[in-house]
Design an enzyme around this catalytic site. Structure first.
Site, PDB file in Angstrom:
ATOM      1  CG  HIS A   1       3.141  -1.077 -15.735  1.00 44.24           C
ATOM      2  ND1 HIS A   1       2.126  -2.577 -14.707  1.00 44.24           N
ATOM      3  CD2 HIS A   1       3.453  -1.308 -16.406  1.00 44.24           C
ATOM      4  CE1 HIS A   1       3.318  -3.241 -15.566  1.00 44.24           C
ATOM      5  NE2 HIS A   1       4.064  -2.816 -16.504  1.00 44.24           N
TER       6      HIS A   1
ATOM      7  CB  ILE B   1     -11.082  -7.135 -12.442  1.00 43.04           C
ATOM      8  CG1 ILE B   1     -10.693  -6.213 -13.114  1.00 43.04           C
ATOM      9  CG2 ILE B   1     -10.870  -7.384 -10.515  1.00 43.04           C
ATOM     10  CD1 ILE B   1     -10.453  -4.812 -12.507  1.00 43.04           C
TER      11      ILE B   1
ATOM     12  CG  ASN C   1      -3.008  -0.736 -13.190  1.00 40.85           C
ATOM     13  OD1 ASN C   1      -2.469  -0.783 -11.672  1.00 40.85           O
ATOM     14  ND2 ASN C   1      -2.129  -0.755 -14.156  1.00 40.85           N
TER      15      ASN C   1
ATOM     16  CG  ASN D   1       1.420   2.952  -5.847  1.00 46.01           C
ATOM     17  OD1 ASN D   1       2.295   4.395  -6.389  1.00 46.01           O
ATOM     18  ND2 ASN D   1       2.255   2.319  -5.701  1.00 46.01           N
TER      19      ASN D   1
ATOM     20  CG  LEU E   1      -0.551  -7.042  -7.088  1.00 45.97           C
ATOM     21  CD1 LEU E   1       0.298  -8.291  -6.853  1.00 45.97           C
ATOM     22  CD2 LEU E   1      -0.300  -6.822  -8.695  1.00 45.97           C
TER      23      LEU E   1
ATOM     24  N   GLY F   1       0.781  -0.857  -0.148  1.00 47.30           N
ATOM     25  CA  GLY F   1       0.070  -0.002  -0.134  1.00 47.30           C
ATOM     26  C   GLY F   1       0.629   1.246   0.035  1.00 47.30           C
TER      27      GLY F   1
ATOM     28  CG  ASP G   1      -0.103  -3.438 -17.205  1.00 46.96           C
ATOM     29  OD1 ASP G   1       0.360  -4.643 -17.071  1.00 46.96           O
ATOM     30  OD2 ASP G   1      -1.005  -3.060 -16.621  1.00 46.96           O
TER      31      ASP G   1
HETATM   32  C1  GRF Z   1       4.596  -2.611  -6.679  1.00 47.26           C
HETATM   33  O1  GRF Z   1       5.487  -3.617  -7.232  1.00 47.26           O
HETATM   34  C2  GRF Z   1       4.758  -1.063  -7.563  1.00 47.26           C
HETATM   35  O2  GRF Z   1       5.112  -1.358  -8.257  1.00 47.26           O
HETATM   36  C3  GRF Z   1       2.372  -1.798  -8.055  1.00 47.26           C
HETATM   37  O3  GRF Z   1       2.567  -2.334  -7.359  1.00 47.26           O
HETATM   38  C4  GRF Z   1       3.766  -3.003  -6.228  1.00 47.26           C
HETATM   39  C5  GRF Z   1       2.904  -2.383  -4.925  1.00 47.26           C
HETATM   40  O4  GRF Z   1       2.787  -1.956  -5.108  1.00 47.26           O
HETATM   41  N1  GRF Z   1       2.466  -0.733  -8.446  1.00 47.26           N
HETATM   42  P1  GRF Z   1       2.383  -1.069  -3.171  1.00 47.26           P
HETATM   43  O5  GRF Z   1       2.604  -0.513  -2.266  1.00 47.26           O
HETATM   44  O6  GRF Z   1       1.675  -1.678  -2.512  1.00 47.26           O
HETATM   45  O7  GRF Z   1       1.215   0.013  -3.405  1.00 47.26           O
END
Ligand code: GRF
Length: 209
Positions: free
Chosen positions: A112, A96, A110, A16, A93, A14, A153
């Protein structure tokens, strides 16, 4: 524009999500408010981050559903019940299907951890992305925020940010630099643009007004 209710979908640490929480606290999401966090499995640290910041959260565990279709329907139902205006996949991950995109057209984004169209698509997630970049020997990588469409993506690109690859990088050091210097900056920026109503899609390309 009134409040834009943001649902953030997570599957891991989490970081992000945290970048979005911090941006909202700094008033940098405009009228965007993170109102729900949905995790695809229990016990992920992203749920702790939601709890620590008084954000409602729930777990829609992929293993509780017998397939992508039933999981996607449950997810779309949950998002609609909570009145989500914008859905952000932040380290989410779980696959859907089109039910979700059809019920939230151009309202799912999203992040990436590469410069799409490089190192993306099936199997390119987490450290695998950076392993492939180092294997190829690219001198620059980075991150992309894009609109989610049925093809993995491949949706219209909103923002990208490049990050230098160092000679002695490992997948872990490259991932960390891309998160710190790119992901955690362009994801809040893209959410702000959406909340300000500045994003439109024309001929499958994003126009920022
Ligand atoms: C990481 O590989 C990030 O680069 C990608 O999702 C994974 C986990 O991110 N966006 P987070 O720390 O759970 O946001």
């Amino acid at each position: 524009m009134g409040t834009v209710k943001i649902a953030v979908l997570v599957s891991g640490g989490g970081t992000n999500l945290q970048a979005l929480i911090d941006a909202e606290k700094r008033g940098e999401l405009g009228c965007g408010r993170i109102s729900l966090v949905i995790a695809s499995k229990p016990g992920v640290y992203a749920l702790e981050r939601a709890k620590n910041n008084d954000i409602a959260s729930c777990v829609l565990a992929r293993k509780d559903y017998d397939g992508i279709a039933s999981y996607s329907k449950a997810l779309a139902d949950t998002l609609e019940e909570n009145g989500a205006d914008l859905v952000v996949l932040a380290g989410f991950l779980t696959i859907i299907d089109e039910q979700v995109y059809e019920r939230f057209p151009n309202r799912i984004i999203n992040i990436h951890p590469a410069l799409i169209p490089s190192f993306c698509g099936k199997g390119f997630y987490g450290l695998h992305v950076h392993e492939a970049a180092l294997e190829k020997g690219v001198k620059v990588s980075g991150a992309t925020v894009h609109i989610v469409t049925p093809e993995c993506d491949a949706g219209p690109i909103i923002l990208q940010k490049a990050v230098d690859v160092m000679q002695d990088d490992t997948p872990e050091t490259l991932q960390k630099r891309i998160m710190e210097q790119a992901e955690w900056k362009i994801l809040p920026e893209a959410v702000r643009l959406f909340c300000d109503g500045r994003i439109t899609v024309e001929n499958n390309k994003v126009i920022i007004k």
